[in-house]
Design a protein around this motif. Structure first.
Motif, PDB file in Angstrom:
ATOM      1  N   VAL A 124     -12.148  -0.366  -8.151  1.00  0.00           N
ATOM      2  CA  VAL A 124     -11.667   0.916  -8.690  1.00  0.00           C
ATOM      3  C   VAL A 124     -12.771   1.617  -9.458  1.00  0.00           C
ATOM      4  O   VAL A 124     -12.994   2.815  -9.331  1.00  0.00           O
ATOM      5  N   ARG A 183     -15.193   3.162  -7.133  1.00  0.00           N
ATOM      6  CA  ARG A 183     -14.678   4.394  -6.527  1.00  0.00           C
ATOM      7  C   ARG A 183     -14.722   5.551  -7.514  1.00  0.00           C
ATOM      8  O   ARG A 183     -14.986   6.686  -7.158  1.00  0.00           O
ATOM      9  N   MET A 184     -14.483   5.227  -8.794  1.00  0.00           N
ATOM     10  CA  MET A 184     -14.536   6.286  -9.795  1.00  0.00           C
ATOM     11  C   MET A 184     -15.950   6.827  -9.944  1.00  0.00           C
ATOM     12  O   MET A 184     -16.145   7.957 -10.356  1.00  0.00           O
ATOM     13  N   GLN A 185     -16.926   5.997  -9.631  1.00  0.00           N
ATOM     14  CA  GLN A 185     -18.316   6.461  -9.704  1.00  0.00           C
ATOM     15  C   GLN A 185     -18.830   6.864  -8.333  1.00  0.00           C
ATOM     16  O   GLN A 185     -20.028   7.001  -8.131  1.00  0.00           O
ATOM     17  N   ARG A 186     -17.937   7.013  -7.379  1.00  0.00           N
ATOM     18  CA  ARG A 186     -18.266   7.372  -5.995  1.00  0.00           C
ATOM     19  C   ARG A 186     -19.248   6.389  -5.361  1.00  0.00           C
ATOM     20  O   ARG A 186     -20.217   6.760  -4.716  1.00  0.00           O
ATOM     21  N   ARG A 187     -18.962   5.122  -5.588  1.00  0.00           N
ATOM     22  CA  ARG A 187     -19.747   4.090  -4.921  1.00  0.00           C
ATOM     23  C   ARG A 187     -18.838   3.331  -3.976  1.00  0.00           C
ATOM     24  O   ARG A 187     -17.619   3.400  -4.072  1.00  0.00           O
ATOM     25  N   GLN A 188     -19.453   2.583  -3.073  1.00  0.00           N
ATOM     26  CA  GLN A 188     -18.684   1.754  -2.165  1.00  0.00           C
ATOM     27  C   GLN A 188     -18.040   0.594  -2.917  1.00  0.00           C
ATOM     28  O   GLN A 188     -16.873   0.298  -2.737  1.00  0.00           O
ATOM     29  N   LEU A 241     -10.504   4.615 -16.636  1.00  0.00           N
ATOM     30  CA  LEU A 241     -10.927   6.012 -16.748  1.00  0.00           C
ATOM     31  C   LEU A 241     -11.688   6.243 -18.040  1.00  0.00           C
ATOM     32  O   LEU A 241     -12.719   6.913 -18.056  1.00  0.00           O
ATOM     33  N   ASN A 260     -15.045   4.993 -17.819  1.00  0.00           N
ATOM     34  CA  ASN A 260     -15.936   5.836 -17.034  1.00  0.00           C
ATOM     35  C   ASN A 260     -16.237   7.168 -17.669  1.00  0.00           C
ATOM     36  O   ASN A 260     -16.907   7.987 -17.063  1.00  0.00           O
TER      37      ASN A 260
END
Lengths: 116, 361, 130, 274
Positions: free
Chosen positions: D24, D27-32, D239, D242
């Motif tokens: 998760v 994904r929040m950091q736009r990584r795989q 969240l 992040n």
């Protein structure tokens, strides 16, 4: 443009002290150039803030075994350049220790022209 | 009973991907003394330049001093050789050189900002800036054919031209990046936890900045008007809208804002160059061998870079002296660390944007 | 702080920026600087590329059975070391017949492994040159 | 029977939560991001690594930390006394701190120091939470709390205070100064290696289970509310992780004790007058 002023290791401290105004001149670095007949040219390079292309170089010709005076009390940031030149040319600078780049007991002097 | 504790950072440390060792002498978590050791990656490039390579190949050698400001190194070296040979390059080549230099500055500053965030414990911001930095890297790849080592500047001009279609593509990408930089600006000024970490931390006063000869963003954040781009005339910086950025606080936040403003200024300069690129040749063949000595300075992303070149009219040079920005800021670094909190040390360190492969060359 | 809070939430529903590298190849630009390619039929053996190469990744070495070419009077053979090459394309600029005899492709050089004997073979060639 | 199975698989559940969280967060950091089973792959890899023993006590204390935490989780699952559990949990943290001080590494010392300071911040709030549950249910027993209806409305301020200490326990921004891998390289964890680090790693997973089990107590007997709470808090914590930087220990203590303690105080005073 580059202006070169000759000095000697005896008069260096006096010259720099008279010349250096810390809000006007920016100390760049200490530079060494190996010359022929085992001589070394040491340069103290300055530039002026907010003026186009103004560089002043103080230089002195010395032998490798001469002691170079330290200008740390006038320009504190010279300490790192002095330590570098000690390592690179195997010369001695007043109050400067060895071992910034090379090991402290290293015999190598990469730029002095007498090793490698 | 010894009252202080020694905390080492480096030479292999998670906060510092660079091979340098700082030894902090701390009372509890307050730093009272700093010692640094930078020679872990000394490669003897200065010596190699005078013994192994001819003067026209050195532009490619010195570019390998550092991956991040490669273009500044080859630019400064090339400028000093051009000065010694005494040739004049075309206006278009000068503009293209500035374009690449500014792109390089953009990606280097973005790296620094992201690294500062990461060391302040803000991984999401790190990933965000690093992801956006790819756009700049792609532009650089489009222009030069490579992402990191550009090999774009050669003695007499530049190696590749850009056409109108490419210029348009770059302009649209730069606009995207500009929007993103404005987003960071908002984040860096408004995020509460970042302000706790950055505001009033790692202060370098104006007087100390002068005394320790601070350079680059470090000096400008303290209020020194020291930008080499303002102090040279062999690249036409005044024509393309260069503005010097200045802050007076001298803390980490000021340094970040300086970098962000410089990003915007660099993007604006790149836009101006691409829109008003003059016609002409990109390369002039320079005849003759270098002779004499010259000192050339240039503003790398981290501050002032200086090359001293001495030649004697043959293909081999007599002396090449490289003074890298991080190297001459070490006294200022050590001064800032004294009195700071150890918990802030990694963030302060990242805000200097140290480049140790430059330093040890 | 709130902007990045919502940004992180929105990112949950976006596709990641990173790619599965070995499975999804990276698109190479047309002008990407890759390995140098050579056509020995067109070469005029002026040795300009060898002189221009900064790292010395191109060597013309005398061999016993040189390639058949009327310009090749000294019996030289072209050798290229992609692991030494810095892809600066100085050689292509120095070449009198660029794009015909010597040109830069956009292919990536392969990774050198032990079996390639990169160093040993190349040092032998350098010895021959001297 | 189901309790026993739950207790035995607790570390595995924790590992899965940890793996999910890594996905998760990526994904929040736009990584795989890593696969969900990545923590278990890490464990497999750690077995192969050479285990360096700094000193025997150091290693044993690390194992003790894990064992105590497992006991804590077991007691929560079995429905024992909440106050007792919180003090046992304190003991497990103390083991870790002593372990940190027993090694010579300076990072370990600073980490242990910060762990102690963090404990000062979160421990009062944990106790206040227990007291809050007692005032509503008349008992510290978790089984009683679980059988009553949800008290989240009556304990809302305590719930907020409890939310503040979750990042401290799970080592998340903004309150992750105890681990702070950019400053002190993981703090107390630094001197553990190989198989001994596995215990610390698993203890981290158990910490997840413990925190989410405590969170479920706020939902009382309603399982649906419990699930909703867990998912929301899981997302919220990530969240916040992040969108904030790590703040210093000084600020951590000020914020958590200042805001969290006063929130729970007000709640308790309110409860005693209702």
């Amino acid at each position: 443009m580059m202006k070169k002023i000759e000095t000697s290791i005896d008069t260096l401290k006096k010259d720099i002290k008279e010349f250096y105004d810390y809000k006007k001149w920016h100390f760049l670095t200490l530079n060494g150039v190996a010359l022929e007949d085992d001589m070394l040219e040491i340069q103290w390079i300055f530039s002026e803030y907010e003026v186009k292309n103004k560089i002043v170089v103080y230089y002195a010709h010395i032998k490798y075994d001469e002691l170079i005076p330290s200008i740390v009390e006038i320009i504190p940031s010279a300490i790192i350049s002095q330590r570098e030149i000690v390592d690179m040319f195997g010369v001695e600078v007043e109050g400067s220790q060895k071992g910034l780049y090379l090991d402290e007991d290293s015999q190598q002097k990469p730029l002095s022209g007498c090793s490698i | 009973m010894k009252k202080t504790i020694n905390i080492p950072i480096g030479s292999q440390h998670i906060a510092l991907l660079e091979p340098v060792r700082f030894k902090f002498e701390c009372e509890n978590e307050k730093i009272v003394g700093v010692d640094s050791d930078v020679g872990f990656v000394h490669r003897g490039i200065e010596k190699a330049c005078t013994t192994k390579f001819k003067y026209d190949a050195i532009g490619y050698v010195v570019a390998r001093v550092c991956g991040l400001c490669a273009i500044t190194h080859s630019m400064t070296y090339t400028a000093s050789i051009e000065k010694l040979i005494g040739g004049e390059i075309t206006q278009k080549a000068k503009y293209l050189r500035i374009l690449l230099l500014e792109l390089d500055r953009i990606h280097s500053h973005m790296l620094c900002l992201s690294h500062t965030c990461e060391n302040a414990g803000f991984e999401a911001m790190f990933m965000r800036i690093m992801g956006d930095r790819e756009d700049i890297m792609e532009i650089q790849e489009l222009i030069t054919g490579n992402r990191v080592q550009f090999d774009y500047i050669s003695i007499g001009g530049v190696n590749r031209d850009i056409d109108a279609a490419l210029a348009k593509k770059i302009l649209s990408k730069l606009e995207l990046v500009r929007q993103k930089v404005l987003g960071y600006m908002d984040e860096f000024t408004n995020n509460w936890s970042l302000s706790l970490k950055f505001k009033g931390v790692g202060i370098l006063t104006l007087d100390d900045a002068y005394r320790f000869n601070a350079i680059g963003p470090l000096a400008r954040a303290s209020g020194v008007q020291a930008d080499v781009r303002n102090e040279i005339d062999y690249l036409p910086y005044n024509e393309i809208g260069f503005k010097m950025q200045k802050h007076t606080e001298g803390d980490i936040n000021a340094r970040n804002l300086i970098r962000l403003n410089e990003l915007l200024n660099s993007i604006e300069m790149c836009n101006n160059i691409l829109e008003g690129l003059p016609e002409g040749e990109i390369f002039t063949k320079l005849r003759g061998k270098p002779n004499g000595e010259s000192v050339v300075r240039f503003e790398a992303p981290r501050g002032e870079l200086m090359y001293y070149v001495k030649a004697n009219g043959s293909a081999m040079l007599e002396r090449v002296r490289i003074k890298t920005p991080t190297f001459s800021s070490i006294p200022a670094f050590s001064h800032i660390f004294t009195g700071a909190n150890y918990a802030d040390a990694p963030a302060i360190l990242a805000s200097f944007d140290p480049c140790l492969s430059c330093t040890a060359k | 702080m709130l902007t990045s809070f919502f940004k992180a939430l929105a990112n949950l529903f976006k596709t990641p920026k990173t790619i599965d590298y070995p499975l999804t190849p990276i698109a190479k630009d047309e002008k990407y600087r890759g390995v140098i390619e050579y056509n020995q039929d067109e070469c005029i053996y002026c040795l300009k590329c060898e002189k221009a190469c900064p790292p010395g990744a191109i060597l013309f070495v005398p061999v016993d059975n040189p390639p058949i070419n009327e310009k090749n009077k000294k019996g030289l053979k072209y050798h290229y070391n992609p692991h030494l090459c810095i892809y600066c394309s100085e050689c292509v600029r120095a070449c009198p017949k660029p794009q015909e005899a010597l040109w830069q492709s956009n292919k990536k050089g392969h990774i050198g492994i032990k079996d390639d004997k990169i160093n040993d073979d190349w040092f032998e060639l350098e010895e021959l040159k001297k | 029977m189901i309790e026993v199975i739950l207790i035995i698989v607790a570390p595995i559940i924790g590992g899965l939560i940890y793996g999910l969280e890594r996905v998760v967060r990526a994904r929040m950091q736009r990584r795989q991001g890593p696969p969900i089973l990545q923590p278990f792959y890490d464990m497999l890899k750690l077995i192969d690594k050479q285990a360096l023993i700094v000193n025997p006590y150091h290693s044993i204390l690390g194992i003790m930390h894990f064992v105590t935490l497992w006991v804590v989780v077991a007691f929560v699952v079995l429905g024992q006394n909440l106050l007792y559990i919180i003090f046992l949990h304190l003991l497990s943290a103390i083991f870790l701190i002593i372990a940190g001080f027993s090694a010579k590494s300076i990072y370990s010392h600073i980490g242990a120091n910060r762990e102690l300071q963090a404990m000062i911040a979160y421990e009062p709030i944990l106790i206040m939470t227990a007291v809050g549950f007692y005032m509503i249910n008349g008992s510290f027993d978790i089984s009683v709390i679980r059988n009553n209806t949800s008290e989240i409305a009556g304990l809302f301020l305590i719930f907020l205070a409890f939310l503040m200490i979750i990042p401290i326990k799970l080592k998340k921004s903004p309150f992750d100064a105890t681990e702070a891998h950019q400053e002190i390289v993981g703090g107390v964890e630094i001197e553990y290696s190989g198989i001994f680090f596995e215990f610390l790693y698993m203890a981290k997973w158990l910490e997840y289970v413990f925190i989410y089990l405590l969170l479920m107590l706020f939902a009382g007997d309603s399982l649906i509310l419990g699930a909703v709470l867990s998912v929301t808090v899981f997302l919220l914590v990530n969240l916040v992780d992040n969108s904030t930087a790590r703040i210093k220990m000084k600020h951590l203590i000020k914020i958590v004790l200042g805001i969290g303690l006063s929130l729970s105080m007000i709640n308790l005073i309110g409860l005693s007058y209702v």
